[in-house]
Design a protein around this motif. Sequence first.
Motif, PDB file in Angstrom:
ATOM      1  N   GLY A   1      -0.802 -10.607 -18.853  1.00  0.00           N
ATOM      2  CA  GLY A   1      -0.696 -11.189 -17.529  1.00  0.00           C
ATOM      3  C   GLY A   1      -1.814 -12.182 -17.284  1.00  0.00           C
ATOM      4  N   VAL A   2      -2.019 -12.524 -16.019  1.00  0.00           N
ATOM      5  CA  VAL A   2      -3.133 -13.386 -15.638  1.00  0.00           C
ATOM      6  C   VAL A   2      -4.398 -12.532 -15.572  1.00  0.00           C
ATOM      7  CG1 VAL A   2      -4.119 -14.793 -13.788  1.00  0.00           C
ATOM      8  CG2 VAL A   2      -1.711 -15.055 -14.406  1.00  0.00           C
ATOM      9  N   TYR A   3      -5.447 -12.985 -16.253  1.00  0.00           N
ATOM     10  CA  TYR A   3      -6.728 -12.292 -16.167  1.00  0.00           C
ATOM     11  C   TYR A   3      -7.514 -12.888 -15.006  1.00  0.00           C
ATOM     12  CZ  TYR A   3     -11.514 -10.923 -17.054  1.00  0.00           C
ATOM     13  OH  TYR A   3     -12.789 -10.432 -16.907  1.00  0.00           O
ATOM     14  N   THR A   4      -7.942 -12.024 -14.079  1.00  0.00           N
ATOM     15  CA  THR A   4      -8.686 -12.474 -12.905  1.00  0.00           C
ATOM     16  C   THR A   4     -10.098 -11.921 -12.951  1.00  0.00           C
ATOM     17  OG1 THR A   4      -6.668 -12.522 -11.569  1.00  0.00           O
ATOM     18  CG2 THR A   4      -8.764 -12.503 -10.387  1.00  0.00           C
ATOM     19  N   ARG A   5     -11.055 -12.825 -12.775  1.00  0.00           N
ATOM     20  CA  ARG A   5     -12.465 -12.429 -12.743  1.00  0.00           C
ATOM     21  C   ARG A   5     -13.065 -12.881 -11.416  1.00  0.00           C
ATOM     22  NH1 ARG A   5     -16.631 -10.597 -16.534  1.00  0.00           N
ATOM     23  NH2 ARG A   5     -18.548 -10.689 -15.325  1.00  0.00           N
TER      24      ARG A   5
ATOM     25  N   GLY B   1     -12.684 -24.935 -24.000  1.00  0.00           N
ATOM     26  CA  GLY B   1     -12.292 -23.608 -23.577  1.00  0.00           C
ATOM     27  C   GLY B   1     -11.620 -23.524 -22.221  1.00  0.00           C
ATOM     28  N   ARG B   2     -11.164 -24.665 -21.664  1.00  0.00           N
ATOM     29  CA  ARG B   2     -10.580 -24.632 -20.320  1.00  0.00           C
ATOM     30  C   ARG B   2      -9.064 -24.521 -20.317  1.00  0.00           C
ATOM     31  NH1 ARG B   2     -13.294 -25.402 -15.699  1.00  0.00           N
ATOM     32  NH2 ARG B   2     -15.500 -25.909 -15.839  1.00  0.00           N
ATOM     33  N   ARG B   3      -8.389 -24.727 -21.434  1.00  0.00           N
ATOM     34  CA  ARG B   3      -6.930 -24.614 -21.432  1.00  0.00           C
ATOM     35  C   ARG B   3      -6.542 -23.181 -21.107  1.00  0.00           C
ATOM     36  NH1 ARG B   3      -2.683 -27.726 -23.265  1.00  0.00           N
ATOM     37  NH2 ARG B   3      -0.834 -26.618 -23.985  1.00  0.00           N
ATOM     38  N   GLY B   4      -5.716 -23.016 -20.090  1.00  0.00           N
ATOM     39  CA  GLY B   4      -5.341 -21.689 -19.633  1.00  0.00           C
ATOM     40  C   GLY B   4      -6.030 -21.300 -18.343  1.00  0.00           C
TER      41      GLY B   4
ATOM     42  N   ALA C   1       6.872 -15.317 -13.598  1.00  0.00           N
ATOM     43  CA  ALA C   1       6.575 -14.015 -14.205  1.00  0.00           C
ATOM     44  C   ALA C   1       5.169 -13.989 -14.796  1.00  0.00           C
ATOM     45  CB  ALA C   1       7.607 -13.695 -15.282  1.00  0.00           C
ATOM     46  N   ALA C   2       4.733 -15.097 -15.403  1.00  0.00           N
ATOM     47  CA  ALA C   2       3.431 -15.133 -16.069  1.00  0.00           C
ATOM     48  C   ALA C   2       2.285 -15.369 -15.094  1.00  0.00           C
ATOM     49  CB  ALA C   2       3.425 -16.219 -17.145  1.00  0.00           C
ATOM     50  N   VAL C   3       2.469 -16.332 -14.185  1.00  0.00           N
ATOM     51  CA  VAL C   3       1.371 -16.774 -13.317  1.00  0.00           C
ATOM     52  C   VAL C   3       1.306 -15.963 -12.029  1.00  0.00           C
ATOM     53  CG1 VAL C   3       0.430 -18.778 -12.068  1.00  0.00           C
ATOM     54  CG2 VAL C   3       1.445 -19.072 -14.335  1.00  0.00           C
ATOM     55  N   GLY C   4       2.450 -15.426 -11.598  1.00  0.00           N
ATOM     56  CA  GLY C   4       2.473 -14.627 -10.389  1.00  0.00           C
ATOM     57  C   GLY C   4       2.900 -15.380  -9.155  1.00  0.00           C
ATOM     58  N   VAL C   5       3.033 -16.701  -9.266  1.00  0.00           N
ATOM     59  CA  VAL C   5       3.555 -17.530  -8.170  1.00  0.00           C
ATOM     60  C   VAL C   5       4.529 -18.535  -8.767  1.00  0.00           C
ATOM     61  CG1 VAL C   5       1.483 -17.307  -6.727  1.00  0.00           C
ATOM     62  CG2 VAL C   5       1.676 -19.229  -8.331  1.00  0.00           C
TER      63      VAL C   5
ATOM     64  N   LEU D   1      -4.725 -17.812 -17.671  1.00  0.00           N
ATOM     65  CA  LEU D   1      -3.496 -17.456 -18.364  1.00  0.00           C
ATOM     66  C   LEU D   1      -3.863 -17.315 -19.841  1.00  0.00           C
ATOM     67  CD1 LEU D   1      -0.487 -17.027 -17.697  1.00  0.00           C
ATOM     68  CD2 LEU D   1      -0.111 -19.437 -18.264  1.00  0.00           C
ATOM     69  N   SER D   2      -3.952 -16.081 -20.289  1.00  0.00           N
ATOM     70  CA  SER D   2      -4.604 -15.778 -21.560  1.00  0.00           C
ATOM     71  C   SER D   2      -3.871 -16.341 -22.773  1.00  0.00           C
ATOM     72  CB  SER D   2      -4.751 -14.262 -21.715  1.00  0.00           C
ATOM     73  OG  SER D   2      -5.467 -13.723 -20.643  1.00  0.00           O
ATOM     74  N   HIS D   3      -4.621 -16.427 -23.858  1.00  0.00           N
ATOM     75  CA  HIS D   3      -4.132 -16.886 -25.163  1.00  0.00           C
ATOM     76  C   HIS D   3      -3.945 -15.673 -26.088  1.00  0.00           C
ATOM     77  CE1 HIS D   3      -5.155 -21.250 -24.510  1.00  0.00           C
ATOM     78  NE2 HIS D   3      -5.870 -20.682 -23.553  1.00  0.00           N
TER      79      HIS D   3
END
Length: 272
Positions: free
Chosen positions: A80-84, A8-11, A257-261, A58-60
């Motif tokens: 987008g990028v999900y941040t927790r 479950g670590r890909r992304g 665009a996807a990652v933000g950097v 980076l969500s699936h």
Amino acid sequence: MAAAETGGRRGVLHPEQGASRFTVTTAAPGPRLAPYVEYHWIVRWDVTRRPPYDSKVLSHPNVHLVFEESGPLVYGVIRGVYTRRLTGAGQVHGVRFLPGGFRAFSDGPVQDLVDQVLPGSRFFGPEIEALGPRVLACADTDEMVRLVEDFLPTVPAFRDALPDPQATLAAAVVDEITRDRSLLRVEQVADRFDTSPRTLQRLFAEYVGVSPKWTLRRARLHEAAQRADGDADIDWAALAADLGYADQAHLTRDFTAAVGVSPTRYTRGHRH
């Protein structure tokens, strides 16, 4: 029930930074849930003596049911990028549905859930609210999984669900896109499955939530981030060619665009 710390670590972005702060455990679904669920995942963290940590993913193209302190929640595909933000110590239990697998529980096209976080009770009834604290009170992964596996088949939508060849097809198409890096265009994917691009787009809107084009691009960006995490001195021009981009500039635009950097800023973060 087998579980793995590495699944479950890909992304997950900058996984080496998070490794000392949280663990990710996955477990396969039982036979009753296997037509709908890809796997269970459990994240446990402890930063009680450290600053809060922002875990970024980076969500699936999957819908998730997540048991967390605020209650059971359904996450549509987050584009987008999900941040927790992780503080203190705790755990969450997630159910990652197969692409197409959540359609049986939704009252409309899965595209309506994109970028949405909704109460789990909307899809699984009010009884799921009482289940949440019991799941989060478990220290044992197998027991957490058992509680969820026993509950979901009692949901009316599950009991009423019939085999859906379109859901099976959606999962197969996403799997093919993820595994085969030679697939670069929607037309190629449509040809592979003997259908038309328009039919494929309708299938994805109804069952996956995001478009085939988005899924193709996200699969390449997952690969790019994973490769960058493994090599801080990565040759981005060579990687762009390997992933089928016309040039490095195209990869840079997509990645930023996807990652933000930008890719170079991302690898600098990897070094630190």
